[in-house]
Every structure is written in structure tokens, then in C-alpha cells.
Design a protein around this motif. Structure first.
Motif, short mmCIF file in Angstrom:
data_model
loop_
_atom_site.label_atom_id
_atom_site.label_comp_id
_atom_site.label_asym_id
_atom_site.label_seq_id
_atom_site.Cartn_x
_atom_site.Cartn_y
_atom_site.Cartn_z
N VAL A 57 0.85 -1.18 0.00
CA VAL A 57 0.00 0.00 0.00
C VAL A 57 0.89 1.23 0.00
O VAL A 57 2.00 1.21 0.56
CB VAL A 57 -0.94 0.01 1.23
CG1 VAL A 57 -0.15 0.11 2.52
CG2 VAL A 57 -1.96 1.14 1.13
N GLU A 58 0.45 2.29 -0.65
CA GLU A 58 1.20 3.54 -0.62
C GLU A 58 1.02 4.17 0.76
O GLU A 58 -0.10 4.46 1.19
CB GLU A 58 0.69 4.49 -1.70
CG GLU A 58 1.45 5.80 -1.75
CD GLU A 58 1.04 6.67 -2.92
OE1 GLU A 58 0.80 7.88 -2.70
OE2 GLU A 58 0.94 6.13 -4.06
N SER A 84 4.30 -7.48 -1.08
CA SER A 84 4.37 -7.68 -2.52
C SER A 84 3.83 -6.47 -3.27
O SER A 84 2.76 -5.95 -2.93
CB SER A 84 3.59 -8.93 -2.91
OG SER A 84 3.60 -9.14 -4.31
N GLY A 85 4.57 -6.02 -4.28
CA GLY A 85 4.12 -4.90 -5.09
C GLY A 85 4.94 -3.65 -4.87
O GLY A 85 5.40 -3.37 -3.76
N TYR A 104 9.80 -7.99 4.63
CA TYR A 104 10.53 -8.38 3.42
C TYR A 104 9.83 -7.73 2.25
O TYR A 104 8.75 -8.15 1.84
CB TYR A 104 10.56 -9.90 3.28
CG TYR A 104 11.30 -10.41 2.06
CD1 TYR A 104 12.59 -10.93 2.17
CD2 TYR A 104 10.72 -10.39 0.79
CE1 TYR A 104 13.27 -11.41 1.06
CE2 TYR A 104 11.39 -10.87 -0.33
CZ TYR A 104 12.65 -11.37 -0.18
OH TYR A 104 13.32 -11.84 -1.30
N PHE A 105 10.43 -6.68 1.69
CA PHE A 105 9.87 -6.00 0.52
C PHE A 105 10.43 -6.67 -0.72
O PHE A 105 11.59 -6.42 -1.10
CB PHE A 105 10.23 -4.51 0.55
CG PHE A 105 9.58 -3.74 1.67
CD1 PHE A 105 8.30 -3.24 1.52
CD2 PHE A 105 10.25 -3.52 2.86
CE1 PHE A 105 7.70 -2.52 2.54
CE2 PHE A 105 9.66 -2.81 3.90
CZ PHE A 105 8.38 -2.31 3.74
N ARG A 126 14.80 -3.27 -3.72
CA ARG A 126 15.25 -2.11 -4.48
C ARG A 126 14.56 -0.87 -3.93
O ARG A 126 13.34 -0.84 -3.77
CB ARG A 126 14.92 -2.29 -5.97
CG ARG A 126 15.45 -1.20 -6.88
CD ARG A 126 15.15 -1.56 -8.33
NE ARG A 126 15.45 -0.48 -9.26
CZ ARG A 126 16.63 -0.29 -9.85
NH1 ARG A 126 17.61 -1.14 -9.62
NH2 ARG A 126 16.83 0.70 -10.67
N PHE A 127 15.34 0.14 -3.60
CA PHE A 127 14.81 1.37 -3.01
C PHE A 127 15.29 2.53 -3.87
O PHE A 127 16.48 2.87 -3.89
CB PHE A 127 15.33 1.53 -1.59
CG PHE A 127 14.44 2.35 -0.69
CD1 PHE A 127 13.36 3.06 -1.20
CD2 PHE A 127 14.66 2.39 0.67
CE1 PHE A 127 12.54 3.81 -0.38
CE2 PHE A 127 13.85 3.14 1.52
CZ PHE A 127 12.79 3.85 0.98
N THR A 128 14.39 3.13 -4.61
CA THR A 128 14.79 4.13 -5.58
C THR A 128 13.79 5.27 -5.59
O THR A 128 12.82 5.29 -4.82
CB THR A 128 14.93 3.51 -6.98
OG1 THR A 128 15.42 4.48 -7.90
CG2 THR A 128 13.59 2.98 -7.48
#
Length: 335
Positions: A57-58, A84-85, A104-105, A126-128
């Protein structure tokens, strides 16, 4: 403990989110449980997640979102909470904080103007920044995290403790090399894609690995930013050069990853072995706190198990009561 966690994992088809608001606890069920709990949450609330897979969720509220853990740990008997997502984290209010723990992302997180956000015992694939540009992470704290790729040039006044961090290799070669120089690492494993990144970060008691063995850019003037560290630079004489300059900072050069780590090569995963190898004496190198260099040193050695209560065993009654309610017993566990 193992039996309880295995029972919870058996409920993976119906993961559970517990929204804690004041003294009230509200359960939500299913793969959208996190989304449903978030929609009902208010600033300051806590969402506890069971093991299982949750749709992301955002996040735009000041919340604590806590899972059961970022990895399967047979010794501790823990199973992961998988998010997930790909979603954004957006916190424009400098007076509010966000906390993410034991998660766990598996996909991508987007940083979109984040202030005072805490990540504890999380794996981030991944964090961007968002595809349209996005904003920085200001004042972020990462403890006991494993981040396979991160957009380093968007970090401002961020601190990493006992974590594994890998820089993203972007097309123009920026990221840590293009950061503002305020990122600080202590007792970490840091993977750099290019040499330019070394003079834009500060590290103590850490291990720096240069991924590109053909990157021969001089880094002789950058050692001031690093103390009590190990440098790994394949195919070259040493990461920290010249040795006479580096010696005053208690820096150590190695050529191959196997000389430093027991079971880690270059793939950053939650299952990699980041313990120091004893056959080359790397495990005997001490930091400025007299503990070993790397993620298992310091006053809070890396440990993937969460320290706060999490959702454990869940039992559902066989039939409704006289009021038509179905009794549910939820047990919280504390590692």
C-alpha cells in the motif's frame, strides 16, 4: 516457537493484519489486509502483520508497520512477512515519523519526500526514486537492514547501522557518487558500483567492496571519510591508497571477497553469510569500539529477529456464539 510460526505460515492464504488504535485492536484478513488496515488507520497507530504475503500500500500516514521478520530463520523459528508490489512511501510532514520493522519488501519501494523514517530488520529488494523524479529520504535511519539496491544520491542525513547496503548502478554513474556527502555508515557492509561514491559517504567499522574491478579512478584523497574499515578491490592492490596515508585511519586492504567473508561473494540476499572469515585474520580486525569490523560488531550486532511483539498463533472457534459472533484467539509472541 517453531510450531507456532509454522502454524501461522499455514495461514498464509489468509494473512492477518492487526490495527492497534489507542486500546482497540481490529483484525483484517486476506492478501489485502494491510491495505484495509491502512485505510482505517490514523496517524500514530500500529499495524502488526502475521507471516504471509501482503499486497503493498502507498504509505502517507505516520504509522508503525511491523511484521514477523524479513527472513526464514530455522534457529529462531521465524517466518517472513512478505510485502508484494511496488509502492511509494511519502511523508512530507517533518514533524511526523514512520517506522517499518520485520518486513521483506520483495519488489521496489519508491522514496518520495520522506522525513524521519525508521527501517529496522527489513529486507528491501530495491529502493529508488519514483519514475517521475521524486524526493529524498531526509533523516532516515536503517538498523539491521539488508538493501539489495538503493538510490544513494537521494539520501540526506541518513544513518545506517549494522546493515548491508548496495549502491544502484545508474546509466550516468551517479547515486552514492552524486550524493551530498551526509550518509553515515557504522558496522556495515557497503557495495559500491563506482569509485566516485567513496568520497560522498562516511563510514566507520565497515567493509567496502568495489564491484567494478576495472575502475581505476584514484581515491587517494578520500580516506578522511573512513576509519577502521576494510576495503575489497578485486584485481588491484587495495581499495584504500596509498597505504601510508590509509594506515593512520586504521584501514585494511584485501583483494578477494573470500578473504574477508565466510560465505558472501557479491550477491546481496537475506540468506548470504556475512560473517568474517577466520582463515585470513579478517575476524581479528577490530574497530574503534574494540569489536570486530562488519555487521556483527558494535553494541548491537546484526540479528534478524524482531524484538517487539508480533502475531503468533491464531485460532478460530468452530461455531458462532449466541450473539452470532465467531470467537478468534490471537496470540502475540515476543522474540
Amino acid at each position: 516457537m517453531i510450531a507456532l510460526c509454522c502454524f501461522a505460515w499455514a495461514q498464509a492464504q489468509t494473512p492477518i493484519a492487526m490495527l492497534i488504535h489507542d486500546s482497540n485492536i481490529t483484525p483484517y484478513y486476506g492478501s489485502n489486509a494491510l491495505i484495509d488496515a491502512y485505510n482505517d488507520a490514523q496517524n500514530g497507530d500500529i499495524i502488526n502483520l502475521s507471516p504471509g504475503v501482503f499486497n503493498n500500500v502507498e504509505v502517507r500516514k505516520s504509522l508503525t508497520i511491523r511484521g514477523a521478520g524479513m527472513m526464514t530463520d530455522t534457529t529462531a523459528g521465524t517466518l517472513p512477512t512478505i510485502i508484494s508490489g511496488s509502492k511509494k512511501i511519502h511523508n512530507p510532514d517533518t514533524g511526523l515519523t514512520m517506522t517499518f520493522e520485520g518486513l521483506y519488501f520483495e519488489d521496489e519501494l519508491y522514496m518520495d519526500g520522506i522525513y524521519h523514517t525508521y527501517f529496522n530488520k527489513c529486507y528491501i529488494n530495491r529502493f529508488t526514486s519514483p519514475f517521475y523524479g521524486g524526493g529524498d529520504i531526509h533523516g532516515g535511519t536503517f538498523t539491521h537492514c539488508i538493501i539489495r539496491e538503493i538510490r544513494g544520491n537521494w539520501l540526506t542525513n541518513c544513518h545506517f547501522f549494522n546493515s548491508v547496503v548496495r549502491d544502484i548502478m545508474s546509466g550516468n554513474g551517479i547515486d552514492f557518487g552524486g550524493s551530498d556527502g551526509t550518509s553515515v555508515f557504522d558496522h556495515c557492509v557497503i557495495q559500491l558500483r563506482r569509485c566516485e561514491g567513496i568520497d560522498k559517504i562516511h563510514s566507520t567499522n565497515s567493509i567496502l567492496l568495489l564491484e567494478n574491478p576495472n575502475d581505476t579512478i584514484s581515491i587517494a584523497a578520500t580516506c578522511d571519510n573512513h576509519q577502521y574499515c576494510i576495503g575489497i578491490m578485486s584485481w588491484h592492490d587495495g581499495f584504500f591508497v596509498p597505504s601510508s596515508y590509509a594506515s593512520g585511519h586504521n584501514l585494511h586492504n584485501y583483494v578477494w571477497t573470500y578473504q574477508v567473508f565466510e560465505g558472501f561473494d557479491r550477491d546481496v540476499t537475506v540468506f548470504a553469510n556475512y560473517h568474517l572469515a577466520s582463515n585470513s585474520g579478517a575476524d581479528l580486525l577490530l574497530g574503534n569500539d574494540n569489536s570486530q569490523i562488519g555487521i556483527y560488531g558494535g553494541n548491537m550486532p546484526f540479528n534478524p529477529c524482531i524484538a517487539n511483539p508480533g502475531v503468533g498463533r491464531i485460532t478460530v472457534g468452530g461455531q458462532t456464539n449466541q450473539q452470532g459472533q465467531l470467537p478468534i484467539n490471537i496470540q502475540f509472541i515476543n522474540q
